[in-house]
Design a protein around this motif. Structure first.
Motif: not given
Length: 237
Positions: A15-21, A59-63
């Motif tokens: 899985i190419a994961a998405m980054r969630l906040l 600050d973060g690179s979120w999807d």
């Protein structure tokens, strides 16, 4: 809140994961929800206040950001507005116990892209996350053996050859890939693909598995879906 069991990534699944906040002040619920999202293949980070969420989001690179409305200090509405005022284009999914139309409209006007009312089924949360990913062009892929699924583009291939699937066949393949390595019951599959309100016998699952098998075999993926008599179906068991 009731969080319902859904298939989780199994051995052999890529899985190419998405980054969630996830910004949620109810810590036990936030930790539980983050674990469920991690199990579903999403890299998930937590913030427990609006100000902390704003700092992390910038600050973060979120999807994608999932914001609870009722946050201490800066609430979810103010947080969404602050992100948009700073030029952030991150997709925002708002969570709230308020289900009045004016509350939903307020959230959308504050900058949210979607709005989910508590209590909710976990499968609906996943569906909304994927829908936002498709809209924003944030690609996400599942792969097992010769099969690759691009969830954002709603595209499946076998050994690089596209396979034309109906929406329900696509969802069925996604469920089986997410559960790779274990047996999914017919009820689990029915819940994942058709949802709770779909009132039909579980035989509909057998019918769609037949359709999906036929298309995958024609594309060269023979004997991929295994039948476990009396229980359900599996990939990679």
């Amino acid at each position: 809140m009731r969080l319902n069991r859904v298939p989780f990534p199994g051995e052999g699944l890529t899985i190419a994961a998405m980054r969630l906040l996830l910004v949620e002040d109810e810590r036990p619920f936030a930790s539980l929800l983050a674990r469920r999202l991690e199990d579903a293949g999403y890299q998930t980070a937590l913030a427990f206040t609006g100000s902390d969420g704003l700092e992390r989001a910038i600050d973060g690179s979120w999807d994608l950001a999932i914001l609870d409305v009722m946050l201490p200090g800066m609430d979810g509405m103010a947080l969404a507005t602050a992100l948009r005022d700073r030029g952030s284009q991150i997709p925002i999914l708002m969570l709230t116990a308020r289900d009045a139309v004016e509350d939903r409209v307020k959230g959308l006007n504050a900058g949210a892209d979607d709005y989910l009312v508590k209590p909710f089924a976990f499968v609906e949360l996943l569906a909304r996350i994927e829908a936002l990913a498709r809209r924003s062009g944030r690609s996400r892929r599942l792969a097992f053996g010769p099969i690759v699924m691009d969830l954002a583009a709603h595209r499946a291939t076998v050994n690089g050859t596209p396979v034309e699937l109906t929406p329900k066949e696509f969802d069925l393949l996604e469920a089986l890939l997410r559960g790779a390595g274990r047996v999914l019951t017919r009820s689990e599959i029915k819940e994942y693909v058709w949802g709770f309100t779909f009132d039909a016998p579980t035989k509909v699952v057998d019918l769609y598995v037949h359709y999906l098998r036929r298309k995958l075999e024609k594309a060269g993926a023979d004997d991929l879906i295994q039948t476990v008599r009396g229980i359900g179906y599996s990939i990679g068991r």
